[in-house]
Scaffold this motif. Structure first.
Motif, PDB file in Angstrom:
ATOM      1  N   LYS A  53      20.686   2.577  49.308  1.00  0.00           N
ATOM      2  CA  LYS A  53      21.139   2.123  50.614  1.00  0.00           C
ATOM      3  C   LYS A  53      22.189   1.045  50.389  1.00  0.00           C
ATOM      4  O   LYS A  53      21.951   0.084  49.668  1.00  0.00           O
ATOM      5  CB  LYS A  53      19.979   1.560  51.421  1.00  0.00           C
ATOM      6  N   VAL A  54      23.356   1.247  50.997  1.00  0.00           N
ATOM      7  CA  VAL A  54      24.449   0.292  50.910  1.00  0.00           C
ATOM      8  C   VAL A  54      24.627  -0.282  52.313  1.00  0.00           C
ATOM      9  O   VAL A  54      24.938   0.453  53.250  1.00  0.00           O
ATOM     10  CB  VAL A  54      25.757   0.962  50.433  1.00  0.00           C
ATOM     11  N   GLU A  55      24.400  -1.600  52.457  1.00  0.00           N
ATOM     12  CA  GLU A  55      24.484  -2.254  53.764  1.00  0.00           C
ATOM     13  C   GLU A  55      25.597  -3.293  53.741  1.00  0.00           C
ATOM     14  O   GLU A  55      25.583  -4.206  52.920  1.00  0.00           O
ATOM     15  CB  GLU A  55      23.165  -2.940  54.106  1.00  0.00           C
ATOM     16  N   TYR A  56      26.541  -3.136  54.670  1.00  0.00           N
ATOM     17  CA  TYR A  56      27.646  -4.080  54.789  1.00  0.00           C
ATOM     18  C   TYR A  56      27.358  -5.068  55.913  1.00  0.00           C
ATOM     19  O   TYR A  56      26.583  -4.776  56.828  1.00  0.00           O
ATOM     20  CB  TYR A  56      28.961  -3.335  55.072  1.00  0.00           C
ATOM     21  N   GLY A  77      29.136  -5.988  58.335  1.00  0.00           N
ATOM     22  CA  GLY A  77      29.619  -5.536  59.644  1.00  0.00           C
ATOM     23  C   GLY A  77      28.676  -4.583  60.341  1.00  0.00           C
ATOM     24  O   GLY A  77      28.906  -4.184  61.482  1.00  0.00           O
ATOM     25  N   GLY A  78      27.589  -4.174  59.670  1.00  0.00           N
ATOM     26  CA  GLY A  78      26.621  -3.287  60.290  1.00  0.00           C
ATOM     27  C   GLY A  78      26.640  -1.868  59.762  1.00  0.00           C
ATOM     28  O   GLY A  78      25.792  -1.063  60.118  1.00  0.00           O
ATOM     29  N   THR A  79      27.593  -1.536  58.929  1.00  0.00           N
ATOM     30  CA  THR A  79      27.656  -0.197  58.363  1.00  0.00           C
ATOM     31  C   THR A  79      26.571  -0.021  57.305  1.00  0.00           C
ATOM     32  O   THR A  79      26.428  -0.854  56.416  1.00  0.00           O
ATOM     33  CB  THR A  79      29.033   0.063  57.719  1.00  0.00           C
ATOM     34  N   VAL A  80      25.802   1.051  57.431  1.00  0.00           N
ATOM     35  CA  VAL A  80      24.738   1.352  56.472  1.00  0.00           C
ATOM     36  C   VAL A  80      24.969   2.758  55.946  1.00  0.00           C
ATOM     37  O   VAL A  80      25.106   3.709  56.725  1.00  0.00           O
ATOM     38  CB  VAL A  80      23.342   1.251  57.126  1.00  0.00           C
ATOM     39  N   ILE A  81      25.029   2.893  54.635  1.00  0.00           N
ATOM     40  CA  ILE A  81      25.219   4.193  53.988  1.00  0.00           C
ATOM     41  C   ILE A  81      23.964   4.480  53.166  1.00  0.00           C
ATOM     42  O   ILE A  81      23.568   3.677  52.326  1.00  0.00           O
ATOM     43  CB  ILE A  81      26.461   4.199  53.075  1.00  0.00           C
ATOM     44  N   THR A  82      23.340   5.618  53.424  1.00  0.00           N
ATOM     45  CA  THR A  82      22.176   6.046  52.661  1.00  0.00           C
ATOM     46  C   THR A  82      22.552   7.322  51.924  1.00  0.00           C
ATOM     47  O   THR A  82      23.095   8.246  52.526  1.00  0.00           O
ATOM     48  CB  THR A  82      20.978   6.319  53.592  1.00  0.00           C
ATOM     49  N   PHE A 138      23.341  -3.633  47.951  1.00  0.00           N
ATOM     50  CA  PHE A 138      23.236  -2.305  47.354  1.00  0.00           C
ATOM     51  C   PHE A 138      21.870  -2.206  46.694  1.00  0.00           C
ATOM     52  O   PHE A 138      21.609  -2.860  45.692  1.00  0.00           O
ATOM     53  CB  PHE A 138      24.366  -2.132  46.347  1.00  0.00           C
ATOM     54  N   THR A 139      20.969  -1.409  47.271  1.00  0.00           N
ATOM     55  CA  THR A 139      19.600  -1.293  46.755  1.00  0.00           C
ATOM     56  C   THR A 139      19.252   0.154  46.469  1.00  0.00           C
ATOM     57  O   THR A 139      19.822   1.068  47.057  1.00  0.00           O
ATOM     58  CB  THR A 139      18.584  -1.869  47.754  1.00  0.00           C
ATOM     59  N   LEU A 140      18.299   0.325  45.570  1.00  0.00           N
ATOM     60  CA  LEU A 140      17.829   1.646  45.167  1.00  0.00           C
ATOM     61  C   LEU A 140      16.310   1.680  45.339  1.00  0.00           C
ATOM     62  O   LEU A 140      15.627   0.728  44.976  1.00  0.00           O
ATOM     63  CB  LEU A 140      18.201   1.903  43.704  1.00  0.00           C
ATOM     64  N   GLU A 141      15.803   2.771  45.908  1.00  0.00           N
ATOM     65  CA  GLU A 141      14.359   2.945  46.054  1.00  0.00           C
ATOM     66  C   GLU A 141      13.883   3.917  44.985  1.00  0.00           C
ATOM     67  O   GLU A 141      14.318   5.069  44.938  1.00  0.00           O
ATOM     68  CB  GLU A 141      14.010   3.475  47.440  1.00  0.00           C
ATOM     69  N   TYR A 142      12.993   3.433  44.115  1.00  0.00           N
ATOM     70  CA  TYR A 142      12.462   4.249  43.029  1.00  0.00           C
ATOM     71  C   TYR A 142      10.946   4.088  42.991  1.00  0.00           C
ATOM     72  O   TYR A 142      10.452   2.971  42.845  1.00  0.00           O
ATOM     73  CB  TYR A 142      13.095   3.832  41.697  1.00  0.00           C
ATOM     74  N   VAL A 186       9.456   1.422  45.305  1.00  0.00           N
ATOM     75  CA  VAL A 186       9.854   0.026  45.134  1.00  0.00           C
ATOM     76  C   VAL A 186      11.369  -0.068  45.264  1.00  0.00           C
ATOM     77  O   VAL A 186      12.108   0.732  44.697  1.00  0.00           O
ATOM     78  CB  VAL A 186       9.391  -0.509  43.763  1.00  0.00           C
ATOM     79  N   VAL A 187      11.831  -1.056  46.022  1.00  0.00           N
ATOM     80  CA  VAL A 187      13.264  -1.256  46.223  1.00  0.00           C
ATOM     81  C   VAL A 187      13.758  -2.284  45.210  1.00  0.00           C
ATOM     82  O   VAL A 187      13.223  -3.384  45.115  1.00  0.00           O
ATOM     83  CB  VAL A 187      13.541  -1.733  47.662  1.00  0.00           C
ATOM     84  N   VAL A 188      14.775  -1.879  44.439  1.00  0.00           N
ATOM     85  CA  VAL A 188      15.358  -2.768  43.431  1.00  0.00           C
ATOM     86  C   VAL A 188      16.866  -2.875  43.673  1.00  0.00           C
ATOM     87  O   VAL A 188      17.495  -1.929  44.123  1.00  0.00           O
ATOM     88  CB  VAL A 188      15.084  -2.254  41.987  1.00  0.00           C
TER      89      VAL A 188
END
Length: 154
Positions: free
Chosen positions: A7-10, A12-17, A51-55, A58-60
Motif C-alpha cells: 500500500k502506497v499512501e500519499y 494528498g490522499g492518494t492510495v495505491i494498493t 510505503f508498506t507491505l503486508e506479509y 503483519v504490515v512492515v
C-alpha cells in the motif's frame, strides 16, 4: 518468491494498493512496472509516500535502496506459526474479521438447530428439557449478535 500486498499512501490522499513479488529470504521487493511508473510520476508532485507491505498478516515498511531496488526487513519471528495465530486473534485483518463473524453465525445456526432437535427429542417436558432448550436458543442469539459485532456491519 511470494506474492504480497503493498500500500502506497500519499499525503494528498492518494492510495495505491498493488501486489508485488517478495523474496522472504533476502527481503527484496519487485514492483510491477505499472506501480513503478505510477510512483515515479507521483514523485514529481507529491511528498514521499508511506510505503508498506503486508506479509503473513503483519504490515512492515518498505525501504528504497540505491537505484530502483526496494527492500523490507522481515523478522524471524514472522515465520513462527504461533505468532501468526496470536496476531490473527489480537488484531485481525478485515478478511479474518469477516471469517470470524461467519463462523460465529454458523455456530449460532448450529445452536438454534440443536435447541430444536433437543426439544423434539425429549420424551417429556420437564425443567431440565426447558432449561436446555432455552440455553441453546439463548446461546444461538448471543452468537448471532457476536457475529454481527465482529464483522462490524460489513
Amino acid at each position: 518468491m511470494k506474492l504480497a500486498k503493498v500500500k502506497v499512501e500519499y499525503t494528498g490522499g492518494t492510495v495505491i494498493t498493488e501486489r508485488v513479488m517478495l523474496d522472504p529470504e533476502t527481503g527484496q521487493v519487485q514492483l510491477p512496472p505499472r506501480l513503478y511508473s505510477l510512483m515515479n510520476a507521483m514523485d514529481g508532485t507529491e511528498c514521499s509516500p508511506s510505503f508498506t507491505l503486508e506479509y503473513k498478516g503483519v504490515v512492515v515498511p518498505v525501504e528504497r535502496e540505491a537505484g530502483n531496488a526496494f527492500k523490507v526487513t522481515i523478522s524471524p519471528e514472522l515465520e513462527s506459526g504461533a505468532r501468526q495465530f496470536l496476531q490473527a486473534i489480537a488484531s485481525p485483518t478485515k478478511e479474518q474479521r469477516l471469517q470470524n463473524g461467519r463462523y460465529a453465525h454458523t455456530l449460532s445456526a448450529a445452536s438454534i438447530g440443536g435447541a430444536v432437535g433437543y426439544a423434539h427429542s425429549a420424551s417429556s417436558w420437564d425443567m431440565q428439557t426447558l432449561l436446555g432448550t432455552l440455553a441453546l436458543g439463548g446461546l444461538g442469539v448471543v452468537l448471532w449478535y457476536a457475529g454481527l459485532y465482529i464483522m462490524k456491519g460489513e
